[in-house]
Design a protein around this motif. Structure first.
Motif, PDB file in Angstrom:
ATOM      1  N   UNK A   5       7.463 -14.341  -6.612  1.00  0.00           N
ATOM      2  CA  UNK A   5       6.147 -13.734  -6.796  1.00  0.00           C
ATOM      3  C   UNK A   5       5.256 -14.629  -7.643  1.00  0.00           C
ATOM      4  N   UNK A   6       5.828 -15.204  -8.678  1.00  0.00           N
ATOM      5  CA  UNK A   6       5.051 -16.061  -9.570  1.00  0.00           C
ATOM      6  C   UNK A   6       4.570 -17.297  -8.810  1.00  0.00           C
ATOM      7  N   UNK A 118       7.348  -2.079 -11.046  1.00  0.00           N
ATOM      8  CA  UNK A 118       6.565  -3.250 -11.439  1.00  0.00           C
ATOM      9  C   UNK A 118       6.321  -4.181 -10.256  1.00  0.00           C
ATOM     10  N   UNK A 119       7.330  -4.340  -9.399  1.00  0.00           N
ATOM     11  CA  UNK A 119       7.167  -5.179  -8.208  1.00  0.00           C
ATOM     12  C   UNK A 119       6.119  -4.587  -7.276  1.00  0.00           C
ATOM     13  N   UNK A 120       6.104  -3.268  -7.156  1.00  0.00           N
ATOM     14  CA  UNK A 120       5.116  -2.607  -6.300  1.00  0.00           C
ATOM     15  C   UNK A 120       3.711  -2.782  -6.871  1.00  0.00           C
ATOM     16  N   UNK A 121       3.563  -2.661  -8.168  1.00  0.00           N
ATOM     17  CA  UNK A 121       2.257  -2.874  -8.786  1.00  0.00           C
ATOM     18  C   UNK A 121       1.783  -4.304  -8.541  1.00  0.00           C
ATOM     19  N   UNK A 122       2.663  -5.267  -8.685  1.00  0.00           N
ATOM     20  CA  UNK A 122       2.302  -6.663  -8.428  1.00  0.00           C
ATOM     21  C   UNK A 122       1.874  -6.852  -6.977  1.00  0.00           C
ATOM     22  N   UNK A 126      -1.944  -7.882  -5.696  1.00  0.00           N
ATOM     23  CA  UNK A 126      -2.168  -9.054  -4.855  1.00  0.00           C
ATOM     24  C   UNK A 126      -2.919  -8.672  -3.583  1.00  0.00           C
ATOM     25  N   UNK A 127      -2.517  -7.578  -2.965  1.00  0.00           N
ATOM     26  CA  UNK A 127      -3.199  -7.121  -1.751  1.00  0.00           C
ATOM     27  C   UNK A 127      -4.656  -6.769  -2.039  1.00  0.00           C
ATOM     28  N   UNK A 128      -4.886  -6.057  -3.142  1.00  0.00           N
ATOM     29  CA  UNK A 128      -6.245  -5.642  -3.485  1.00  0.00           C
ATOM     30  C   UNK A 128      -7.133  -6.853  -3.728  1.00  0.00           C
ATOM     31  N   UNK A 129      -6.636  -7.822  -4.460  1.00  0.00           N
ATOM     32  CA  UNK A 129      -7.433  -9.010  -4.737  1.00  0.00           C
ATOM     33  C   UNK A 129      -7.664  -9.827  -3.468  1.00  0.00           C
TER      34      UNK A 129
END
Length: 136
Positions: A5-6, A118-122, A126-129
């Motif tokens: 993810x990073x 936390x993974x779902x929030x990340x 990312x999708x929103x941005x």
């Protein structure tokens, strides 16, 4: 899984002139929390699946659930969580203007272990941005 993810986050192309940039700070604080907690799997948190349905309220649910992490983990994690929450507030108002209705309460979303929350929030950030703002 966290390093992937990073890497994906940091390899996104830079945005040019135009609309406001999607800030990287929320991602940095979220990844910091992930690292601080590791694979700690104590309890579950309500994690919405989709930001396209009531996006501002859904992001608010994540924000509220982060308070649980801050409370349970103490001041070292709590400080980072507080900063992330403030950034999520700013990002939410930048991405979505007004509330939609009716929106389900946070407690109606599925519960997930903390690492998956936390993974779902990340993922959702990312999708929103990607949909609303170019990356910085």
């Amino acid at each position: 899984m966290w390093p992937l993810w990073i890497i994906l986050l940091l390899l996104r192309p830079s945005g040019g002139p135009g609309p406001p940039l999607c800030p990287r700070e929320p991602f940095y604080f979220l990844v910091a929390i992930m690292k601080m907690l590791g694979n700690k799997n104590d309890g579950t948190l309500y994690a919405p699946d989709d930001l396209s349905v009531c996006p501002a309220e859904t992001l608010g649910c994540f924000r509220l659930e982060l308070s649980v992490i801050a409370f349970e983990e103490g001041p070292s994690v709590g400080t980072v969580v507080f900063r992330l929450q403030r950034l999520l507030d700013a990002l939410g108002s930048q991405l979505w203007g007004t509330a939609q209705s009716p929106c389900p309460p946070c407690e109606e979303h599925p519960q997930r272990p903390v690492p998956l929350f936390l993974a779902k929030l990340l993922e959702l950030l990312q999708e929103a941005c990607a949909q609303h703002l170019p990356s910085s």
